[in-house]
Design a protein around this motif. Structure first.
Motif, PDB file in Angstrom:
ATOM      1  N   THR A   1      39.090  36.774  41.061  1.00 36.65           N
ATOM      2  CA  THR A   1      39.445  35.681  40.153  1.00 36.65           C
ATOM      3  C   THR A   1      38.379  35.566  39.078  1.00 36.65           C
ATOM      4  N   VAL A   2      38.834  35.635  37.832  1.00 32.39           N
ATOM      5  CA  VAL A   2      37.917  35.469  36.693  1.00 32.39           C
ATOM      6  C   VAL A   2      38.246  34.154  36.008  1.00 32.39           C
ATOM      7  N   TRP A   3      37.341  33.178  36.176  1.00 27.09           N
ATOM      8  CA  TRP A   3      37.435  31.954  35.374  1.00 27.09           C
ATOM      9  C   TRP A   3      36.271  31.961  34.379  1.00 27.09           C
ATOM     10  N   LEU A   4      36.613  31.885  33.098  1.00 29.32           N
ATOM     11  CA  LEU A   4      35.588  31.911  32.044  1.00 29.32           C
ATOM     12  C   LEU A   4      35.462  30.517  31.450  1.00 29.32           C
ATOM     13  N   SER A   5      34.243  30.006  31.400  1.00 30.89           N
ATOM     14  CA  SER A   5      34.015  28.677  30.804  1.00 30.89           C
ATOM     15  C   SER A   5      33.939  28.792  29.290  1.00 30.89           C
TER      16      SER A   5
ATOM     17  N   LEU B   1      37.543  42.123  29.606  1.00 28.53           N
ATOM     18  CA  LEU B   1      38.381  42.094  30.814  1.00 28.53           C
ATOM     19  C   LEU B   1      38.982  43.478  31.089  1.00 28.53           C
ATOM     20  N   GLN B   2      39.294  44.228  30.004  1.00 27.51           N
ATOM     21  CA  GLN B   2      39.863  45.569  30.187  1.00 27.51           C
ATOM     22  C   GLN B   2      38.862  46.485  30.906  1.00 27.51           C
ATOM     23  N   LEU B   3      37.581  46.299  30.626  1.00 33.27           N
ATOM     24  CA  LEU B   3      36.560  47.129  31.283  1.00 33.27           C
ATOM     25  C   LEU B   3      36.412  46.747  32.752  1.00 33.27           C
ATOM     26  N   VAL B   4      36.630  45.488  33.063  1.00 28.51           N
ATOM     27  CA  VAL B   4      36.605  45.059  34.469  1.00 28.51           C
ATOM     28  C   VAL B   4      37.881  45.549  35.150  1.00 28.51           C
ATOM     29  N   TYR B   5      39.010  45.408  34.452  1.00 27.68           N
ATOM     30  CA  TYR B   5      40.314  45.820  34.985  1.00 27.68           C
ATOM     31  C   TYR B   5      40.288  47.307  35.355  1.00 27.68           C
ATOM     32  N   ALA B   6      39.623  48.096  34.491  1.00 31.52           N
ATOM     33  CA  ALA B   6      39.569  49.552  34.716  1.00 31.52           C
ATOM     34  C   ALA B   6      38.846  49.904  36.006  1.00 31.52           C
ATOM     35  N   ALA B   7      38.014  48.994  36.483  1.00 35.59           N
ATOM     36  CA  ALA B   7      37.222  49.258  37.707  1.00 35.59           C
ATOM     37  C   ALA B   7      37.905  48.721  38.967  1.00 35.59           C
ATOM     38  N   LEU B   8      39.084  48.116  38.815  1.00 35.69           N
ATOM     39  CA  LEU B   8      39.777  47.553  39.979  1.00 35.69           C
ATOM     40  C   LEU B   8      40.314  48.661  40.876  1.00 35.69           C
ATOM     41  N   PRO B   9      40.058  48.602  42.188  1.00 34.24           N
ATOM     42  CA  PRO B   9      40.723  49.549  43.086  1.00 34.24           C
ATOM     43  C   PRO B   9      42.253  49.402  42.937  1.00 34.24           C
ATOM     44  N   SER B  10      42.995  50.449  43.235  1.00 35.39           N
ATOM     45  CA  SER B  10      44.446  50.456  42.926  1.00 35.39           C
ATOM     46  C   SER B  10      45.215  49.377  43.693  1.00 35.39           C
ATOM     47  N   ASP B  11      44.694  48.914  44.820  1.00 35.37           N
ATOM     48  CA  ASP B  11      45.421  47.889  45.600  1.00 35.37           C
ATOM     49  C   ASP B  11      44.932  46.477  45.303  1.00 35.37           C
ATOM     50  N   TRP B  12      44.074  46.334  44.290  1.00 35.02           N
ATOM     51  CA  TRP B  12      43.536  45.007  43.955  1.00 35.02           C
ATOM     52  C   TRP B  12      44.370  44.309  42.889  1.00 35.02           C
ATOM     53  N   LYS B  13      44.218  42.944  42.874  1.00 33.06           N
ATOM     54  CA  LYS B  13      44.793  42.136  41.784  1.00 33.06           C
ATOM     55  C   LYS B  13      43.665  41.431  41.047  1.00 33.06           C
ATOM     56  N   MET B  14      43.874  41.184  39.740  1.00 27.81           N
ATOM     57  CA  MET B  14      42.929  40.361  38.982  1.00 27.81           C
ATOM     58  C   MET B  14      43.657  39.083  38.568  1.00 27.81           C
ATOM     59  N   PHE B  15      43.038  37.933  38.903  1.00 29.81           N
ATOM     60  CA  PHE B  15      43.616  36.655  38.538  1.00 29.81           C
ATOM     61  C   PHE B  15      42.849  36.095  37.345  1.00 29.81           C
ATOM     62  N   VAL B  16      43.561  35.794  36.266  1.00 32.27           N
ATOM     63  CA  VAL B  16      42.946  35.214  35.068  1.00 32.27           C
ATOM     64  C   VAL B  16      43.231  33.715  35.099  1.00 32.27           C
ATOM     65  N   GLU B  17      42.184  32.928  35.410  1.00 28.34           N
ATOM     66  CA  GLU B  17      42.342  31.483  35.578  1.00 28.34           C
ATOM     67  C   GLU B  17      42.143  30.767  34.244  1.00 28.34           C
ATOM     68  N   TYR B  18      43.093  29.942  33.842  1.00 34.30           N
ATOM     69  CA  TYR B  18      42.981  29.212  32.575  1.00 34.30           C
ATOM     70  C   TYR B  18      42.525  27.772  32.828  1.00 34.30           C
ATOM     71  N   LYS B  19      42.011  27.134  31.758  1.00 35.06           N
ATOM     72  CA  LYS B  19      41.566  25.744  31.862  1.00 35.06           C
ATOM     73  C   LYS B  19      41.571  25.113  30.484  1.00 35.06           C
ATOM     74  N   ALA B  20      42.136  23.897  30.365  1.00 29.74           N
ATOM     75  CA  ALA B  20      42.350  23.280  29.041  1.00 29.74           C
ATOM     76  C   ALA B  20      41.069  22.789  28.388  1.00 29.74           C
ATOM     77  N   PHE B  21      40.123  22.303  29.202  1.00 28.33           N
ATOM     78  CA  PHE B  21      38.839  21.835  28.648  1.00 28.33           C
ATOM     79  C   PHE B  21      37.799  21.713  29.763  1.00 28.33           C
ATOM     80  N   GLU B  22      36.480  21.552  29.339  1.00 24.76           N
ATOM     81  CA  GLU B  22      35.323  21.487  30.244  1.00 24.76           C
ATOM     82  C   GLU B  22      34.952  22.860  30.806  1.00 24.76           C
ATOM     83  N   PRO B  23      33.753  23.296  30.519  1.00 23.83           N
ATOM     84  CA  PRO B  23      32.650  22.601  29.871  1.00 23.83           C
ATOM     85  C   PRO B  23      32.705  22.631  28.343  1.00 23.83           C
TER      86      PRO B  23
END
Ligand code: LRH
Ligand code: MN
Length: 424
Positions: free
Chosen positions: A171-175, A197-219
């Motif tokens: 899970t990638v949550w970016l502030s 994120l594409q460079l991180v995605y490229a390193a994912l093992p084939s059976d992995w998922k990447m979750f992109v967590e969104y947030k409206a505000f804070e910090p």
């Protein structure tokens, strides 16, 4: 701290008669209780490693004592939760708050507690003591390529820890974002973040998922670079088939229709999972179902409708995680209540007569649509959730046995009253 089978057995014996009376009444009323109980037994919710201590706000933190001092003690606490409700069979780690110094030993300890490792969480939102470059103006969005690379390298490190532990998602949550108009070029920030994120995605093992967590505000309080479901969906679509959006219930603008968002993300096969909590105002991280239980039910109603339509497995095809922070409640009691609220909302949504709802919708019979939904929501399904627990060897009333057996007191005497768990 573990409870013995005898202690749990004794607790259940004292409550079994009344439990069975309530269960029999539901069996009379409902046609599919065995199927609902089976689905509840298969449903596991991951516990966040960063929510086992007392949280706090910038105005203060009021620790309750007996908090876990290490990753090992965090695993023990989640193990105790799982022993009581048999629905918390996974822990979600946050790096660097929970670096597994000896991955084999940590895996073995988790296995002893029948726990798996759910999504790994990276942290490019705090500057660590030994960090060379600051994330003050963001991580993957940053105008400085070296800072972006630092955040990428950190995520690659987190994937490695996850591989060592048997996790299969990140899970990638970016502030990242801005606090004032003019501070950012929105398009360049998006592009920088996507390339990173594409460079991180490229390193994912084939059976992995990447979750992109969104947030409206804070910090950040003017813009967030992954600010809503639309932006998260854009990233996930541009990244590839292993990338999905993650819905944290507290990350929306006031009155957002989260159940509609969930329905559409499922339709696009880009819903990856959830961070369950509740809130009245902002990212309050309160107990699940404590403020808006009807919204939680409506979300599960859309989940079941959308997942059934795609033939998805309710228990394993999405990431079910809690993300909470406890300011005034005992962390373990809070988590017990949160898991219970999730199981109740899932069970109620399983009771919805979907064929009847579809025909009422076809006839624009708005009143009947609401009757069908609220009939399920107003059904007290707690005996079904308790029966699922009981048949899996858990406690009929986890909060009651937690208190009767003075678990918190035992943790305080074992660990001390001023221990502080890493996390928020
Ligand atoms: C951000 C967030 C994210 C975690 C953090 C602990 O608000 O929801 O999921 O990394 O809380
Ligand atoms: Mn979250």
């Amino acid at each position: 701290m573990r409870l013995t089978r005898e202690q749990i057995g004794e607790h259940n014996d004292s409550l079994r008669k009344f439990h069975l009376q309530k269960l029999d009444a539901l069996n009379e009323m409902l046609s599919n209780t065995p199927a609902v109980i089976d689905q509840l037994k298969a449903f596991q919710v991951a516990i966040p490693s960063w929510a086992l201590g007392t949280g706090g706000t910038r105005f203060g933190r009021f620790p309750g004592g007996g908090e876990p001092r290490s990753l090992e003690e965090k695993i023990e606490d989640v193990g105790l939760l799982h022993q009581l409700n048999r629905s918390s069979g996974a822990i979600s780690l946050h790096i660097p708050w929970d670096i597994p110094r000896n991955a084999k030993a940590i895996r073995d300890l988790a296995a002893q507690h029948e726990l798996k490792f759910d999504a790994m969480n990276s942290n490019a939102f705090q500057d660590q003591a030994n960090q060379t470059l600051s994330y003050k103006f963001g991580s993957m969005q940053n105008v400085n390529k070296a800072i972006r690379q630092q955040a990428i390298d950190h995520n690659l490190e987190v994937i490695q820890y996850g591989k060592d532990l048997g996790s299969t998602s990140l899970t990638v949550w970016l502030s990242d974002g801005s606090c004032f108009p003019g501070q950012l070029n929105f398009r360049r920030s998006f592009q920088n973040t996507l390339e990173s994120l594409q460079l991180v995605y490229a390193a994912l093992p084939s059976d992995w998922k990447m979750f992109v967590e969104y947030k409206a505000f804070e910090p950040n309080f003017y813009s967030m670079t992954v600010g809503d479901w639309g932006q998260s969906l854009l990233y996930a679509q541009k990244l590839g088939p292993q990338a999905f959006t993650l819905v944290d219930l507290g990350h929306h603008l006031p009155n957002a229709n989260i159940e509609q968002i969930v329905s559409l993300l499922l339709m696009e096969s880009k819903l990856g999972g959830f961070h369950f909590n509740d809130s009245k105002y902002g990212d309050d991280d309160l107990t699940v179902g404590s403020i808006r239980p009807y919204q939680l039910f409506l979300i599960f109603n859309e989940l079941i409708d959308g997942m059934n339509e795609k033939g998805m497995n309710h228990a394993s095809d999405l990431g079910w995680m809690i993300d909470a922070s406890h300011n005034v409640k005992d962390p373990l009691e809070d988590l017990i209540q949160s898991v219970e609220a999730i199981m109740i909302a899932y069970a109620q949504a399983l009771l919805v007569d979907r064929d009847a709802l579809k025909s009422a919708q076809q006839e624009n019979d708005v009143t009947r649509c609401q009757e069908i939904l609220q009939n399920a929501f107003r059904t007290d399904v707690r005996p079904l959730v308790a029966e699922a627990r009981l048949t899996l060897g858990g406690a009929l009333e986890p909060i009651r046995i937690f208190r009767d057996r003075k678990v918190r007191e035992a943790l305080v005497s074992a660990r001390g009253s001023n221990t502080v768990a890493t996390g928020l």
